[in-house]
Enzyme design. Structure first.
Site, PDB file in Angstrom:
ATOM      1  N   THR A 179    -135.192 -28.456 -12.517  1.00  0.00           N
ATOM      2  CA  THR A 179    -134.138 -29.230 -11.891  1.00  0.00           C
ATOM      3  C   THR A 179    -134.616 -30.655 -11.603  1.00  0.00           C
ATOM      4  OG1 THR A 179    -133.207 -27.283 -10.885  1.00  0.00           O
ATOM      5  CG2 THR A 179    -132.935 -29.305  -9.656  1.00  0.00           C
ATOM      6  N   ARG A 186    -123.033 -17.552 -11.095  1.00  0.00           N
ATOM      7  CA  ARG A 186    -123.989 -17.855 -10.017  1.00  0.00           C
ATOM      8  C   ARG A 186    -124.118 -19.371  -9.788  1.00  0.00           C
ATOM      9  NH1 ARG A 186    -129.019 -20.927  -9.543  1.00  0.00           N
ATOM     10  NH2 ARG A 186    -130.292 -19.914  -7.966  1.00  0.00           N
ATOM     11  N   GLY A 195    -136.294 -25.389  -6.365  1.00  0.00           N
ATOM     12  CA  GLY A 195    -136.979 -24.116  -6.148  1.00  0.00           C
ATOM     13  C   GLY A 195    -135.993 -22.976  -6.298  1.00  0.00           C
ATOM     14  N   GLY A 241    -133.147 -21.034  -5.583  1.00  0.00           N
ATOM     15  CA  GLY A 241    -131.971 -21.465  -4.830  1.00  0.00           C
ATOM     16  C   GLY A 241    -131.515 -20.539  -3.714  1.00  0.00           C
TER      17      GLY A 241
END
Ligand code: ASP
Length: 315
Positions: free
Chosen positions: A182, A210, A234, A236
């Site tokens: 991310t 999701r 990280g 989530g």
């Protein structure tokens, strides 16, 4: 006049030096430098923090190394569904999208949502319809394809597992050389206005639509001139349960913590207790910054007008 600062991340997880090749490490460092320089160039010209974070994210979304835009991970169904959010700490305006497909730069769409939709958070087909209406650039499926993320997905697609790029045990071997994540950016401009932005493909093999922490305002992304601008990365789910980014802001606002103290408490105490592997980057309106992780590594970089700059990967 505030100190100019831009901080970016490119994901966190079990990123170990011994698993890295010199070529790959160089490519990451270059990718991070490209992002931080793009954001800093906006600030240096007197641009607003909100435009600096957007510029930094676009560069990283266009870079196949990162799990955002081009090169996003595969869902259980074998497609890319991307999430992104942006927030302006000066006005508390925010825009976010979740589960969007074929949008070249999800952060641009989140910005359009913030400015022109009368809403804050759009998802799925509705968000894609809005992208078409606003003329946001779309790309065919092939544009988002990356061989290493396809291989990563193939190894778990028949199981119920879903994986953060770097933490799933069964994926360890496969992903040794392929740890990307991310992307996020936070910035402080001359006026002392701050902003945050985050963009992601989410987690490999995610299903049922999701949505992770990244696009949720107050969780993966938050900005408020009174306190801080934060972007997280990280696993989530624990970040959502910890209300991570807003908790940093609350610790500063209600308990008088510094940026560093507040981020450190959330990352190394609250998230650890929830098995929340990852990290976050932050700035305050004085241009102070912090980059804190509880995982082995986090792709990260910062640059500020006092000459400070750093590009780092490992803890
Ligand atoms: N936080 C993201 C998610 O859970 C993943 C990441 O940071 O790499 O969707």
């Amino acid at each position: 006049m505030s100190k100019l600062t831009i901080v970016i991340h490119g994901g966190a997880g079990t990123i170990l030096r011994e698993h890295m090749t010199p070529e790959l490490e160089a490519a990451y460092l270059e990718g991070l430098k490209g992002g931080v320089d793009a954001g800093y160039a906006v600030l240096e010209k007197g641009g607003a923090a909100i435009n600096a974070v957007k510029a930094a994210i676009v560069v990283m979304e266009d870079n196949i190394l990162f799990n955002a835009g081009k090169g996003s991970v595969f869902t259980k169904k074998g497609v890319q569904e991307m999430d992104a959010a942006i927030m302006n700490g000066a006005t508390l305006e925010a825009g976010a999208v979740a589960g969007v497909r074929n949008v070249r730069n999800p952060i641009m769409l989140a910005t359009e949502v913030m400015l022109y939709s009368n809403h804050v958070f759009l998802s799925g087909k509705g968000a894609n319809d809005f992208a078409i209406k606003q003329g946001v650039k779309l790309e065919p499926d092939e544009y988002f394809f990356s061989q290493f993320r396809y291989d990563q997905w193939k190894s778990i697609r028949d199981s119920d597992a879903y994986a953060l790029d770097h933490t799933h045990q069964r994926l360890e071997e496969l992903m040794r050389d392929k740890k990307f994540g991310t992307v996020g950016a936070v910035a402080c401009d001359y006026e002392g206005n701050i902003a945050a932005a985050t963009s992601t493909g989410g987690m490999t093999n995610k299903k049922y639509g999701r949505i992770g922490d990244s696009p949720i305002i107050g969780i993966g992304t938050y900005a408020n001139n009174k306190t801080c601008a934060i972007s997280c990365t990280g696993h989530g789910e624990p970040f959502i349960r910890a209300v991570a980014a807003y908790d940093v802001s609350c610790l500063m606002e209600y308990k008088g913590f510094t940026l560093y103290e507040a981020m450190n408490t959330v990352v190394n105490n609250k998230l650890v207790k929830l098995d929340g592997e990852g990290g976050m980057i932050g700035v305050d309106a004085q241009g102070n910054h912090a980059m804190i992780l509880n995982s082995a590594g986090m792709y990260r970089a910062y640059r500020s007008s006092d000459g400070g700059n750093e590009v780092a990967i490992y803890k």
